[in-house]
Design an enzyme around this catalytic site. Structure first.
Site, PDB file in Angstrom:
ATOM      1  N   LYS A 183      -8.519  -0.576   1.082  1.00 16.48           N
ATOM      2  CA  LYS A 183      -9.540  -1.058   2.023  1.00 16.48           C
ATOM      3  C   LYS A 183     -10.380  -2.076   1.280  1.00 16.48           C
ATOM      4  CE  LYS A 183      -9.380  -0.019   6.217  1.00 16.48           C
ATOM      5  NZ  LYS A 183      -8.058  -0.648   6.192  1.00 16.48           N
ATOM      6  N   GLU A 200       0.810  -1.226   0.000  1.00 11.39           N
ATOM      7  CA  GLU A 200       0.000   0.000   0.000  1.00 11.39           C
ATOM      8  C   GLU A 200       0.840   1.271   0.000  1.00 11.39           C
ATOM      9  OE1 GLU A 200      -3.630   2.201   2.484  1.00 11.39           O
ATOM     10  OE2 GLU A 200      -2.936   0.219   3.092  1.00 11.39           O
TER      11      GLU A 200
END
Length: 770
Positions: free
Chosen positions: A584, A565
């Protein structure tokens, strides 16, 4: 509503009261968009410059927090200089004074001075509560889902907005019974997901007072997925003009603007231009198709390095940096003591102290000046051209105020890399810095940073280039499996209880989303060699764009990361261009089979899992909440935030992830950009302030490096930082791995525990957990 004419040409000046929400500055951006559109239409000849309309739009808004000034100060010093008020969303309940602050007084004061007020979410509930309606927990709490909004009265706030438009909702409380002094303007229609099924939702979405200039909306017009937000705020501006008459003042006076959150923030980040301190010596080495050159350089060049620093793009999609903190300047900072210490490692476990200072300002500000003082003249080279590499721990969120910290904790550590090898997909760069300027404030830099002459730098580059070429012919053996018995600090039952507590708090309106985490620990042989082998095994099982192996020789500890990420990347030209890519939504992925006759079945199942993730209401809601939070963070430093790719799937070796790309432009420095968005919203939830307080109570431990960020500030103005997930931290023969997930009202506790185990497996495929 009457049409606009020249008599209504001025745009209202607005006070925004922030209830410590993580979406407030999206409202400010929406107000700015509405004002910008207005001034573009009323620019005299109709040809006002973009800069002029932007300046006018910004000068008509002031933001204050709900508890930073007394009601008397707001009444006497601010309200006389504004025309209307917007009260933001936020956590809590309208019945609790500490949740609403001066907003309640402003609403009550409307009876006397007639300031128009628009309340959003909590602000909407405050208006309802103040004038006799009942606000209670909703039977169907909704967070991050869109609803169709039925407009019942389009004569004022919803003028020109079609019934059935889509809007995003974040609320657990709702207006359940109206009072005779209020009127319903809009309701939700259709269904939302709740408790695993689709249920009808008809909550009140818009109200107004019968006689006073008070309006409220329960939904979030500022969300990236809401429709007609600018039109709704333009309608509120028009309603303000009708209520107060012609407005004669174009801007909020400077002495009032100085009371705003924005003005105080600008003062903290004031910067003085400095001359570039270094020049760069660079040599390019062609790779000629060599695979995994970074691992080869690490094995050959850094085989005996007692303090290696390796930023590792192990999925071959980007860049790797190979360097050493041996004899380099390293900055360490403690939140508890507020002390900066600069050291230079002289050997394994030994170091010299170059500089010590207890700060009276945020460390972020000090670090911005330090990054500014280590710039390099313009040069040709890769994205990283030497600079600062390190991490900011999660506890940096409370810089100077977290009394739960031990004094020995290091919450930020950055090493100045003045020589390194950078590996790109098709070439490698050997880089070294040469000192060319100095300044009194940072004289310690000259003791450990950069070569004294170009000749010395060129000699090092020449020798290192030869070693890199040798490394390209080195075969790197496969690492041995590393079996570590990993045990959680919170066992399954305790973690499930914490999930249920978190969901109760969400149902009470205390948060929209809570990112709860756990920590797994196991024993590993002490020393760098076992940590190296562990990292090489991790990267083999889970190649990632933001891998890292950083060994701190002073305390024999290391960071082993396979993060997928990106938190924030910046590039500086005339402005700072910012990119953020929150993750997410996670789904387990099975390894690709070796046998060809199993491939079709695997591919079909793999695609099914991707589509299941992409269509999940729960996962999309989690992603949207963090996207809106990131937009808010960026809107504190930018006026051009844009979502470029919303909710797409990126696949890694062990997991599928739902990712969104957000970009912005800003005049802020690279450290300032990072500080305004820290800690990562994907590791906290929203709203950040209240939610991090809840997390501290539920977890009752330091997260440390995990949930922080790791990356670099380059000497030419670029930076790239990853969220520290899929990461093991090794110290004193103990390995710890943090893992967790976002909790919403839709979360199913057992599924959340399964996600924790999935992420542990993605980090340490050889690990065993009970």
């Amino acid at each position: 509503m009457p049409g606009t004419n020249e008599a209504w040409g001025w745009h209202p000046r607005t006070l925004v009261v922030d209830n410590y929400d993580s979406y407030t500055y999206n409202l400010v951006a929406l107000l700015t968009d509405a004002a910008r559109a207005h001034y573009s239409s009323f620019g005299g000849s109709g040809e006002a410059s973009i800069e002029e309309t932007e300046r006018r739009a910004q000068e008509h808004i002031i933001v204050i927090r709900n508890d930073e000034y007394s009601w008397e100060t707001v009444r006497d010093s601010i309200l006389p200089h504004v025309d209307n008020v917007v009260i933001s969303p936020g956590p809590g309940t309208p019945a609790r004074r500490e949740d609403v602050g001066v907003g309640r007084d402003i609403i009550a004061h409307t009876q006397r001075d007639g300031h128009p007020v628009l309340g959003v979410c909590l602000g909407h509930q405050m208006i309802a509560h103040e004038y006799g309606a009942k606000v209670d927990q909703s039977v169907v709490p909704v967070h991050g889902q869109t609803s169709s909004i039925d407009v019942l009265d389009d004569s004022c706030l919803f003028h020109g907005i079609p019934s059935g438009f889509c809007a995003v909702r974040y609320h657990s409380l709702t207006v359940t019974h109206m009072s005779s002094s209020l009127r319903v303007l809009a309701r939700a229609a259709g269904t939302v997901e709740h408790a695993g099924r689709m249920v009808a939702s008809t909550d009140i979405m818009g109200i107004r007072h019968n006689t006073l200039p008070l309006w409220g909306v329960q939904f979030h017009p500022e969300s990236v997925c809401s429709e007609h937000g600018v039109r709704l705020l333009a309608n509120f501006a028009q309603l303000t003009r009708m209520a107060v008459g012609r407005l004669h003042v174009l801007r909020i006076p400077p002495h009032v603007q100085s009371m705003s959150v924005q003005a105080r923030d600008q003062h903290v980040w004031e910067r003085t231009p400095t001359e570039p301190r270094f020049s760069l010596v660079a040599r390019r080495v062609e790779l000629h198709g060599v695979v995994d050159a970074g691992a080869r350089v690490f094995a050959h060049v850094h085989s005996s390095d007692w303090a290696p620093v390796w930023l590792d793009g192990s999925d071959n999609s980007g860049m790797s940096v190979l360097a050493s903190s041996a004899h380099a300047a390293t900055v360490r900072y403690s939140v508890h003591s507020q002390q900066v210490r600069v050291v230079r490692a002289t050997g394994p476990g030994t170091e010299d102290t170059l500089y010590v200072q207890t700060l009276s300002e945020p460390f972020w500000t000090w670090m911005q000046r330090t990054v500014d003082a280590t710039r390099c003249v313009d040069s040709v080279g890769p994205a990283f051209r030497c600079g600062w590499i390190g991490h900011f721990a999660y506890e940096m969120k409370d810089d100077g105020s977290d009394d739960r910290e031990s004094e020995s904790a290091v919450d930020a550590q950055l090493t100045f890399v003045d020589r390194c090898v950078v590996v790109e997909p098709d070439c490698a760069w050997v880089l070294a810095l040469v000192r060319r300027a100095a300044d009194v404030e940072h004289e310690w830099l000259d003791q450990a940073c950069g070569f004294a002459s170009t000749a010395e730098a060129e000699a090092w580059v020449h020798g290192q280039t030869q070693r890199v070429r040798e490394a390209l012919d080195v075969d790197v053996p496969d690492p041995e499996p590393l079996h570590v018995q990993m045990r959680p600090l919170m066992d399954r039952a305790t973690y499930l209880d914490a999930i249920r507590t978190a969901q109760q708090l969400i149902a009470q309106g205390e948060s929209y989303e809570i990112c709860l985490t756990n920590e797994f620990q196991g024993l590993i042989a002490p020393g760098q060699m076992s940590a190296r082998q562990a990292y090489l095994r991790m990267r083999q099982n889970n190649p990632a764009p933001f891998g890292a192996f950083i060994w701190d020789s002073s305390n024999q500890s290391g960071i082993l990361s396979c993060s997928p990420e990106r938190f924030q990347r910046t590039r500086v030209d005339s402005e700072t261009e910012i990119e953020m890519k929150p993750i997410k939504g996670t789904s387990r992925r099975e390894p690709r089979p070796f046998l060809s006759n199993e491939y079709d079945e695997w591919r079909e199942e793999d695609e099914r899992r991707k589509q299941e993730l992409l269509s999940s209401v729960k996962e999309r809601a989690e992603n949207l909440m963090i996207v809106d939070l990131i937009r808010h963070d960026l809107n504190t430093i930018s006026h051009s935030v844009r979502v470029e790719r919303l909710m797409h799937i990126e696949s890694f070796a062990r997991v599928h992830q739902m990712v969104t790309t957000v970009r912005a432009r800003s005049c802020a420095g690279v450290v300032e950009c990072l500080a305004h968005c820290f800690p990562p919203g994907s590791m906290t939830g929203a709203p950040k302030t209240r939610t991090t307080q809840i997390i501290s109570q539920l977890e009752n431990r330091r997260r440390g490096v995990y949930s922080g960020v790791l990356g670099y500030f380059s000497t030419h103005g670029r930076s790239d930082w990853a969220v520290v997930i899929r990461t093991a931290v090794v110290a004193d023969g103990r390995m710890s791995v943090g893992t967790g997930g976002a909790l919403t009202i839709l979360s199913e506790p057992k599924a959340e525990w399964a996600e924790v185990e999935t992420k542990l497996h993605a980090t340490m495929a050889d690990s065993v957990s009970p």
